[in-house]
Motif scaffolding. Structure first.
Motif, short mmCIF file in Angstrom:
data_model
loop_
_atom_site.label_atom_id
_atom_site.label_comp_id
_atom_site.label_asym_id
_atom_site.label_seq_id
_atom_site.Cartn_x
_atom_site.Cartn_y
_atom_site.Cartn_z
N CYS A 143 23.06 -48.07 12.64
CA CYS A 143 22.30 -48.46 13.82
C CYS A 143 21.56 -47.24 14.35
CB CYS A 143 23.23 -48.98 14.92
SG CYS A 143 24.16 -50.44 14.47
N LEU A 144 20.24 -47.36 14.48
CA LEU A 144 19.43 -46.29 15.05
C LEU A 144 19.06 -46.70 16.46
CD1 LEU A 144 19.32 -45.88 11.95
CD2 LEU A 144 16.99 -45.03 12.25
N GLY A 161 22.01 -46.42 22.71
CA GLY A 161 23.33 -46.86 22.26
C GLY A 161 23.57 -48.34 22.41
N PHE A 162 22.60 -49.07 23.02
CA PHE A 162 22.80 -50.49 23.28
C PHE A 162 22.99 -51.27 21.98
CE2 PHE A 162 20.95 -54.79 23.80
CZ PHE A 162 21.87 -55.29 24.71
N THR A 163 22.22 -50.91 20.95
CA THR A 163 22.33 -51.62 19.68
C THR A 163 23.71 -51.45 19.07
OG1 THR A 163 19.97 -51.29 19.28
CG2 THR A 163 21.32 -51.85 17.38
N VAL A 164 24.26 -50.25 19.15
CA VAL A 164 25.59 -49.99 18.60
C VAL A 164 26.63 -50.83 19.34
CG1 VAL A 164 27.30 -48.23 18.07
CG2 VAL A 164 24.87 -47.66 18.00
N GLY A 181 26.55 -45.06 14.23
CA GLY A 181 25.60 -45.10 15.34
C GLY A 181 24.80 -43.82 15.41
N PHE A 182 23.51 -43.89 15.07
CA PHE A 182 22.63 -42.72 15.08
C PHE A 182 21.79 -42.70 16.35
CE2 PHE A 182 23.53 -43.34 10.62
CZ PHE A 182 23.64 -42.06 10.11
N SER A 183 21.63 -41.52 16.93
CA SER A 183 20.75 -41.37 18.08
C SER A 183 20.20 -39.96 18.14
CB SER A 183 21.50 -41.69 19.39
OG SER A 183 20.62 -41.56 20.50
N VAL A 209 20.71 -51.64 7.73
CA VAL A 209 20.11 -50.68 8.65
C VAL A 209 19.41 -51.45 9.76
CG1 VAL A 209 18.55 -48.73 8.93
CG2 VAL A 209 19.75 -49.06 6.75
N LEU A 210 19.79 -51.15 10.99
CA LEU A 210 19.26 -51.84 12.16
C LEU A 210 18.51 -50.83 13.01
CD1 LEU A 210 19.31 -54.65 13.48
CD2 LEU A 210 21.43 -54.00 14.62
N ALA A 211 17.21 -51.08 13.25
CA ALA A 211 16.41 -50.09 13.97
C ALA A 211 15.21 -50.78 14.60
CB ALA A 211 15.93 -49.00 13.00
#
Length: 301
Positions: free
Chosen positions: A206-207, A211-214, A228-230, A281-283
């Motif tokens: 998750c990019l 952090g909402f997506t994670v 969780g990438f940020s 991959v979610l971005a």
């Protein structure tokens, strides 16, 4: 006092005796990740009555069972705990179960059987985290207590009903209740979870800047890893509270494709994925996208 915490870069702030969403708003902090993640402690009857508004406004929730048990008949407490946790899951908020989890270990070397069951049941309920208080603040063996809780929680994770979790989310109306950008992210996280199950993905990457997506994907309790990438350092630290997430820093790049490639390379270098694995991959379509609107299934080169 709160200003001093903000100035030194504190990542999370817990607010006691919250009674309404207004109590969370009047703390007056910048929304996370620009400011600390505000954790609302649910420990009053008024908080239970105004639960939905508080959960929606807060960054995370603590089920503070000490004072909550004084406000309600003791037989109600287990059901309140489950109700609060379910509401947090429905709205994608991390939830901490706290107070007297291993209380006997303030003095004893091992917990009671009831305490061990209590910790495990908090995991089964869907808690993002379990918390020690007096056990580590004044207990005779803080390190041993933490190790004991970790063993109990880890064993409970092995028995968690992952396959039955998604139907519970549907029963909670946990998906599709957002609006605008949140609704898009909501739909995309459900699609990602389903795709990850179908292709037996090794990990979900998750990019996300905030952090909402994670947090949204963590609701589904996927059996594969959540990475969780940020690009925001505070977000990376705040994601340590999200269920199942491994937070990783990712420098911001000019376009989405290079962001995705960099995330895959970092995950592989750190041993989270291997060549030949399939990952979801979610971005966003752009690094600055307000909504998570792109899902890719990638074979790791």
């Amino acid at each position: 006092m709160l200003d001093a915490f903000v100035e030194v870069g504190v990542d999370m702030v817990a607010v006691s005796f919250v009674r309404s969403a207004h109590d969370v708003r009047r703390v007056g902090l910048e929304p996370h990740p620009r400011g600390p993640l505000v954790i609302a402690k649910v420990e009053t009857r008024a908080a239970v009555d105004n639960l939905e508004g508080i959960v929606a406004e807060a960054g995370a929730i603590m089920v503070a069972r000490g004072d909550l048990g004084a406000e309600f008949p003791i037989e109600e407490l287990p059901h309140l705990q489950k109700r609060i946790i379910r509401k947090c899951i429905a709205l994608g908020r991390p939830v901490i179960t706290a107070t007297q989890m291993l209380e006997s270990m303030i003095h004893a070397g091992t917990p009671t059987r009831a305490e061990a069951s209590d910790v495990a049941n908090a995991v089964f309920d869907g808690s993002s985290a379990v918390m020690l208080s007096g056990e580590t603040a004044i207990g005779h063996d803080p390190v041993g207590t933490v190790r004991t809780m970790a063993r109990i929680a880890g064993r409970a994770d092995q028995e968690f009903d992952y396959s039955g979790w998604a139907p519970q989310l549907s029963a909670l109306n946990a998906v599709g209740t957002g609006a605008g950008d949140a609704q898009v992210t909501d739909a995309m996280t459900m699609a990602t979870w389903r795709a990850a199950v179908e292709v037996r993905a090794s990990a979900i990457l998750c990019l996300s800047r905030s952090g909402f997506t994670v947090r949204a994907i963590a609701r589904f309790r996927p059996q594969c890893k959540i990475l969780g990438f940020s690009a925001d350092e505070r977000t990376v630290r705040q994601l340590t509270l999200s269920w199942g997430a491994t937070p990783l820093p990712l420098a911001e790049r000019a376009d989405a494709q290079s962001q995705v490639e960099a995330a895959i390379e970092i995950a592989r270098e750190r041993g989270h994925i291997r060549s030949g694995d399939t990952v979801a991959v979610l971005a966003g379509t752009q690094p600055s996208s307000p909504a998570t609107d792109q899902l890719r299934l990638v074979r790791v080169p």
